[in-house]
Structures are given as structure tokens and as C-alpha cells.
Design an enzyme around this catalytic site. Sequence first.
Site, mmCIF file in Angstrom:
data_model
loop_
_atom_site.group_PDB
_atom_site.id
_atom_site.type_symbol
_atom_site.label_atom_id
_atom_site.label_comp_id
_atom_site.label_asym_id
_atom_site.label_seq_id
_atom_site.Cartn_x
_atom_site.Cartn_y
_atom_site.Cartn_z
ATOM 1 C CE LYS A 30 52.103 77.583 85.842
ATOM 2 N NZ LYS A 30 52.809 78.363 86.900
ATOM 3 C CD GLU A 47 54.101 68.292 77.323
ATOM 4 O OE1 GLU A 47 54.685 69.375 77.501
ATOM 5 O OE2 GLU A 47 53.584 67.662 78.239
ATOM 6 C CG ASP A 48 57.715 71.792 78.232
ATOM 7 O OD1 ASP A 48 56.888 70.854 78.250
ATOM 8 O OD2 ASP A 48 58.142 72.308 79.272
ATOM 9 C CG ASP A 67 61.548 63.391 82.284
ATOM 10 O OD1 ASP A 67 62.350 62.504 82.012
ATOM 11 O OD2 ASP A 67 61.590 64.016 83.368
ATOM 12 C CG PHE A 90 66.496 69.948 86.239
ATOM 13 C CD1 PHE A 90 65.351 69.216 86.527
ATOM 14 C CD2 PHE A 90 66.436 71.337 86.285
ATOM 15 C CE1 PHE A 90 64.167 69.867 86.869
ATOM 16 C CE2 PHE A 90 65.251 71.984 86.623
ATOM 17 C CZ PHE A 90 64.123 71.253 86.913
ATOM 18 N NE ARG A 127 56.680 78.077 84.088
ATOM 19 C CZ ARG A 127 56.463 76.756 84.135
ATOM 20 N NH1 ARG A 127 56.776 75.986 83.121
ATOM 21 N NH2 ARG A 127 55.938 76.207 85.208
HETATM 22 C C1 PRP Z 1 56.520 69.013 82.548
HETATM 23 C C2 PRP Z 1 56.493 69.184 81.044
HETATM 24 C C3 PRP Z 1 55.600 68.071 80.578
HETATM 25 C C4 PRP Z 1 55.839 66.987 81.603
HETATM 26 C C5 PRP Z 1 56.752 65.964 81.021
HETATM 27 O O1 PRP Z 1 55.398 69.618 83.090
HETATM 28 O O2 PRP Z 1 55.986 70.441 80.661
HETATM 29 O O3 PRP Z 1 54.231 68.435 80.572
HETATM 30 O O4 PRP Z 1 56.474 67.597 82.745
HETATM 31 O O5 PRP Z 1 57.098 65.006 81.976
HETATM 32 P P1 PRP Z 1 56.703 63.467 81.856
HETATM 33 O O6 PRP Z 1 57.038 62.994 80.477
HETATM 34 O O7 PRP Z 1 57.580 62.854 82.919
HETATM 35 O O8 PRP Z 1 55.247 63.310 82.175
HETATM 36 P P2 PRP Z 1 55.247 70.030 84.626
HETATM 37 O O9 PRP Z 1 54.393 69.013 85.326
HETATM 38 O O10 PRP Z 1 56.599 70.307 85.212
HETATM 39 O O11 PRP Z 1 54.385 71.374 84.543
HETATM 40 P P3 PRP Z 1 54.685 72.739 83.762
HETATM 41 O O12 PRP Z 1 54.573 72.461 82.278
HETATM 42 O O13 PRP Z 1 53.616 73.647 84.247
HETATM 43 O O14 PRP Z 1 56.071 73.201 84.133
#
Ligand code: PRP
Length: 178
Positions: free
Chosen positions: A46, A102-103, A106, A155, A168
Site C-alpha cells: 500500500k 515504491e515508497d 529497504d 524507522f 500513512r
Molecule cells: C514496505 C514498503 C516496500 C517494502 C520495502 O512494504 O512499502 O514495499 O516494505 O522493504 P524491503 O526493501 O525490505 O523489501 P510493507 O511490506 O511494509 O507493506 P505496505 O506497503 O503495505 O506498508
Amino acid sequence: MPGSNENARLSTLIDEESLQARVRELGAQIREEYGDEPITCIGVLKGSFLFMADLVRAIGGPVRCEFLGGSRNHRGTRSTGILRITHDLKKSIEGQNCLLIEDIVDTGLTMEYLMRMLKVRNPTSIKIASLLDKPSNRKVEVDIDYVGFTIPDEFVVGYGLDLQDFYRNLPYIAVYHP
Ligand code: PRP
């Protein structure tokens, strides 16, 4: 659930004005690089929904919008990179120029998985735009074509990023201090 006193736990990392200015800049850069070509923008749910909403308007011109939903939050998968696809693209991307939005990147595991999944669908090209890049925690190498901001190992919440699905809707990016 965050109440009003929870806001004391937040400190602004990127304010609204800087965010919006950078998104406009990225949009202009992307449109310039693609010329008049249609771009299929694929938002990863999301977290990317606010960034994507602003970015596609900043890109302008011919843009398609698609969404992908994935979850690594279920037991045993957070660290393996295996993603459960909760929402797939509605249309074929064959022969299209795609931009995965992507947001945050990580560990990089989500992007690595999604890029592999999408490449076999034969798009003409596929690039990545991420509002935030947190390189300190990377587990796999990811080539991010468009980065909004590189951030330290904190974080962060806001502008799509959550803590237990809250925050969000903040119009800025904040560090959450537990
Ligand atoms: C978060 C973010 C990315 C992902 C990045 O999603 O939106 O999609 O983690 O992390 P990574 O590089 O370690 O894979 P999350 O799984 O928290 O879901 P969300 O977007 O619904 O909050």
C-alpha cells in the site's frame, strides 16, 4: 493505535514542501527521459499510494496506472524475500515501458522479487522509482533508477509509510521514536 500524545514520538525528517518539490523534480526528469512515450506506472501497495498519486501528475503526458499488492508480513517470509501477491496487475504489460513505483527500498527483497516477476511478462523496459532509499539495510543489490531521498537507518512513517497501518496520511516523512 496512535493518539494525540503519540505525536511526541514523531520528528520531521522531510517536510511537506521539500517532498512536493522533489516529487515535481522527479516527474519532470522522468517525462523528459521518456519523451512522448506512454509510461505504465505500477504502484506497489500500500505504501506507494500517495507518492504515486503525486508522481503521475508530475510526470504528465500519456500514463497508465496499475497496482501490485504484496505482503511479506505473514509468518516466515519477512526475511526470505518470498512475497505473497495480494493484488496482481489487471492488464498485460507486454511491449510497454513500465515504471515500478515504491515508497521505500529497504532490504531490497521486495523490489528484487517484483522485478523478476515482471520481467518475464515481456515489457519493453522496466525501471524503478522509489521515494526513499535506505541503503544501510540492503540484503540484495537493487538498481533504483529514480530516488527521491536517501535516508539514514531510522524507522520512518508518513506519506504512505506506516506503523501498524497508521500514519500513512501524514503529508510529510517523520522518524518514529519508540
Ligand atoms: C514496505 C514498503 C516496500 C517494502 C520495502 O512494504 O512499502 O514495499 O516494505 O522493504 P524491503 O526493501 O525490505 O523489501 P510493507 O511490506 O511494509 O507493506 P505496505 O506497503 O503495505 O506498508
